[in-house]
Design an enzyme around this catalytic site. Structure first.
Site, PDB file in Angstrom:
ATOM      1  N   LYS A   1      -1.537  14.368   3.930  1.00 43.02           N
ATOM      2  CA  LYS A   1      -1.418  14.281   2.475  1.00 43.02           C
ATOM      3  C   LYS A   1      -2.792  14.027   1.855  1.00 43.02           C
ATOM      4  O   LYS A   1      -3.602  13.290   2.415  1.00 43.02           O
ATOM      5  CB  LYS A   1      -0.456  13.116   2.219  1.00 43.02           C
ATOM      6  CG  LYS A   1      -0.205  12.733   0.827  1.00 43.02           C
ATOM      7  CD  LYS A   1       0.758  11.553   0.772  1.00 43.02           C
ATOM      8  CE  LYS A   1       0.014  10.234   0.878  1.00 43.02           C
ATOM      9  NZ  LYS A   1       0.805   9.056   0.531  1.00 43.02           N
TER      10      LYS A   1
ATOM     11  N   LYS B   1       0.630   3.307   7.539  1.00 43.83           N
ATOM     12  CA  LYS B   1      -0.441   2.466   7.005  1.00 43.83           C
ATOM     13  C   LYS B   1      -0.845   1.360   7.961  1.00 43.83           C
ATOM     14  O   LYS B   1      -2.009   0.995   8.036  1.00 43.83           O
ATOM     15  CB  LYS B   1      -0.025   1.859   5.657  1.00 43.83           C
ATOM     16  CG  LYS B   1      -0.068   2.880   4.528  1.00 43.83           C
ATOM     17  CD  LYS B   1      -0.039   2.217   3.175  1.00 43.83           C
ATOM     18  CE  LYS B   1      -0.033   3.286   2.085  1.00 43.83           C
ATOM     19  NZ  LYS B   1       0.451   2.757   0.810  1.00 43.83           N
TER      20      LYS B   1
ATOM     21  N   LYS C   1      -6.125   9.093  -2.090  1.00 37.28           N
ATOM     22  CA  LYS C   1      -7.308   8.452  -2.670  1.00 37.28           C
ATOM     23  C   LYS C   1      -7.957   7.496  -1.680  1.00 37.28           C
ATOM     24  O   LYS C   1      -9.101   7.113  -1.854  1.00 37.28           O
ATOM     25  CB  LYS C   1      -7.001   7.759  -4.003  1.00 37.28           C
ATOM     26  CG  LYS C   1      -5.793   6.812  -4.052  1.00 37.28           C
ATOM     27  CD  LYS C   1      -5.659   6.165  -5.437  1.00 37.28           C
ATOM     28  CE  LYS C   1      -4.253   6.142  -5.987  1.00 37.28           C
ATOM     29  NZ  LYS C   1      -3.226   5.476  -5.178  1.00 37.28           N
TER      30      LYS C   1
HETATM   31  P1  TYM Z   1       0.361   5.985  -4.991  1.00 36.69           P
HETATM   32  O1  TYM Z   1      -0.596   5.127  -5.736  1.00 36.69           O
HETATM   33  O2  TYM Z   1       0.069   6.282  -3.556  1.00 36.69           O
HETATM   34  O3  TYM Z   1       0.524   7.374  -5.732  1.00 36.69           O
HETATM   35  C1  TYM Z   1       0.903   7.470  -7.086  1.00 36.69           C
HETATM   36  C2  TYM Z   1       1.830   8.653  -7.260  1.00 36.69           C
HETATM   37  O4  TYM Z   1       1.198   9.856  -6.826  1.00 36.69           O
HETATM   38  C3  TYM Z   1       2.024  10.524  -5.880  1.00 36.69           C
HETATM   39  N1  TYM Z   1       1.161  11.161  -4.886  1.00 36.69           N
HETATM   40  C4  TYM Z   1       1.231  12.447  -4.523  1.00 36.69           C
HETATM   41  N2  TYM Z   1       2.031  13.449  -4.926  1.00 36.69           N
HETATM   42  C5  TYM Z   1       1.845  14.666  -4.354  1.00 36.69           C
HETATM   43  N3  TYM Z   1       0.895  14.911  -3.418  1.00 36.69           N
HETATM   44  C6  TYM Z   1       0.076  13.931  -2.986  1.00 36.69           C
HETATM   45  N4  TYM Z   1      -0.870  14.187  -2.067  1.00 36.69           N
HETATM   46  C7  TYM Z   1       0.227  12.633  -3.539  1.00 36.69           C
HETATM   47  N5  TYM Z   1      -0.413  11.446  -3.338  1.00 36.69           N
HETATM   48  C8  TYM Z   1       0.187  10.565  -4.156  1.00 36.69           C
HETATM   49  C9  TYM Z   1       2.872   9.434  -5.260  1.00 36.69           C
HETATM   50  O5  TYM Z   1       4.062   9.951  -4.714  1.00 36.69           O
HETATM   51  C10 TYM Z   1       3.118   8.524  -6.437  1.00 36.69           C
HETATM   52  O6  TYM Z   1       4.211   8.979  -7.197  1.00 36.69           O
HETATM   53  N6  TYM Z   1       4.187   3.016  -3.858  1.00 36.69           N
HETATM   54  C11 TYM Z   1       3.618   3.843  -4.900  1.00 36.69           C
HETATM   55  C12 TYM Z   1       3.385   3.116  -6.216  1.00 36.69           C
HETATM   56  C13 TYM Z   1       4.546   2.377  -6.770  1.00 36.69           C
HETATM   57  C14 TYM Z   1       5.695   2.944  -7.396  1.00 36.69           C
HETATM   58  C15 TYM Z   1       6.482   1.829  -7.818  1.00 36.69           C
HETATM   59  C16 TYM Z   1       6.131   4.235  -7.649  1.00 36.69           C
HETATM   60  C17 TYM Z   1       4.695   1.020  -6.831  1.00 36.69           C
HETATM   61  N7  TYM Z   1       5.840   0.698  -7.455  1.00 36.69           N
HETATM   62  C18 TYM Z   1       7.700   2.012  -8.449  1.00 36.69           C
HETATM   63  C19 TYM Z   1       7.351   4.408  -8.287  1.00 36.69           C
HETATM   64  C20 TYM Z   1       8.127   3.305  -8.684  1.00 36.69           C
HETATM   65  C21 TYM Z   1       2.299   4.378  -4.404  1.00 36.69           C
HETATM   66  O7  TYM Z   1       1.679   3.843  -3.534  1.00 36.69           O
HETATM   67  O8  TYM Z   1       1.843   5.420  -5.135  1.00 36.69           O
END
Ligand code: TYM
Length: 331
Positions: free
Chosen positions: A194, A111, A197
């Protein structure tokens, strides 16, 4: 009963990757676990967000999660910023985690890109806040996509060091819940990246709000290779784009990749893409419709968040107060 916590950043419209990798599991876990799901607006501002846009995206995220099947009576659905315990525990964790640990985080490297000096300090300590999100509730199960695995290992390291430093057994170990199929949904334009969004190209992803026509077009334009689809999974080796489309189909249809190939192997991508678009539209159109309906009802969405924040605060406060007492704070 294990307590479940997970989060999603309101930095764009949720994608098929978010749905298949995480959200569908969030929905499934509601019946067997005590679940907390948060829209992580504190994490979102680790890179600049226009305030009006952040507010709109947060509400749209709540609408989409509800449309996907999160039931606000069963699960605690809230905005991270509404529960100040997360930020308080995150500060303590900033002082527990070691720089060496954070320096190994591959997501920070991805990032921050080449100009690391210009990244916010928040982006650097992002994983500590994630650890705090989970440990604030003594949650032990965390449904996520594969890309979050390293962050969850760090959350365990932090808990272990906290327990060791303060001579307690206070924070439990956590386990990621990663679905085997579609743990990593890839971009439609590049099978080595990957689906995200925040990718600048909208053609790289399926948004959960895309209409049928847009979905069909994106799938038709999805990058593939000149070969036919193989009849067995071995034939997908080294063909990341083909594998991605087969995995998406399998996850949506609730079957394995081998069954998809038994039905579609030996044919070109044309007819397979048509079938894939059909499964996608069948599954996603009701979500898009319900999201549109809910987005128009801001009062309802704010009410859901208010109720979620009250429930989350009640669970978080005694745990984080105890952590603060263990550290030696007077209040
Ligand atoms: P974020 O917002 O990027 O994504 C949310 C969830 O979607 C999953 N994900 C995917 N899974 C499979 N293929 C993909 N291409 C893909 N893109 C996203 C992510 O693995 C995630 O589960 N850091 C985290 C948010 C967060 C969080 C937490 C998660 C903040 N605090 C505590 C678990 C526990 C994030 O940026 O997710």
């Amino acid at each position: 009963m294990h307590r479940v916590l997970s989060g999603i950043q309101p930095t764009g419209i949720p994608t098929l990757g978010n749905y298949l990798g995480a959200i569908r599991n969030w929905v499934a876990l509601q019946d067997s676990h005590e679940c907390l799901y948060c829209v992580v607006d504190l994490h979102a501002i680790t890179s600049f967000q226009d305030p009006a846009q952040l507010r709109a995206m947060s509400l749209e995220m709540v609408a989409t999660l509800l449309a996907c099947g999160i039931d606000p009576e069963k699960s605690v659905l809230f905005a991270q910023s509404a529960v100040s315990a997360h930020a308080r525990l995150a500060w303590i964790f900033n002082c527990v985690a070691r720089l060496g640990w954070l320096n190994r985080m591959t997501q920070f490297k991805d990032k921050a890109g080449k100009d690391r000096e210009a990244a916010s300090a928040g982006l650097y300590v992002y994983p500590n806040l994630m650890a705090a999100d989970i440990h604030t509730y003594h949650a032990t199960r965390v449904p996520v996509g594969d890309d979050q695995r390293q962050h969850l290992e760090l959350a365990n390291d932090i808990a272990e060091k906290f327990n060791h430093d303060y001579g307690v057994d206070f924070f439990p170990r956590i386990e990621p819940l990663i679905l085997p199929e579609a743990a990593r949904v890839m971009s439609l334009r590049d099978g080595s990246r990957k689906m995200s969004k925040s990718d600048p190209s909208d053609q790289s992803r399926i948004n959960l709000t895309d209409d049928a026509e847009t979905i069909a077009l994106k799938v038709r334009r999805a990058k593939t290779d000149p070969e036919k689809l193989p009849s067995e999974t071995e034939g997908l080796a080294g063909r990341s784009e083909a594998r991605n489309l087969v995995d998406i189909y399998a996850a949506l249809a609730g079957i394995d990749a081998a069954s998809v190939l038994r039905a579609h192997g030996g044919r070109g991508f044309g007819p397979f893409k048509e079938a894939l678009a059909e499964v996608l539209v069948t599954r996603l159109a009701p979500i898009a419709r319900e999201t549109r309906r809910l987005v128009a009802d801001e009062g309802y969405l704010l009410g859901v968040l208010r109720q979620g924040a009250a429930r989350a605060n009640a669970l978080a406060e005694p745990i984080v107060k105890e952590a603060e007492r263990l550290v030696g704070f007077l209040s």
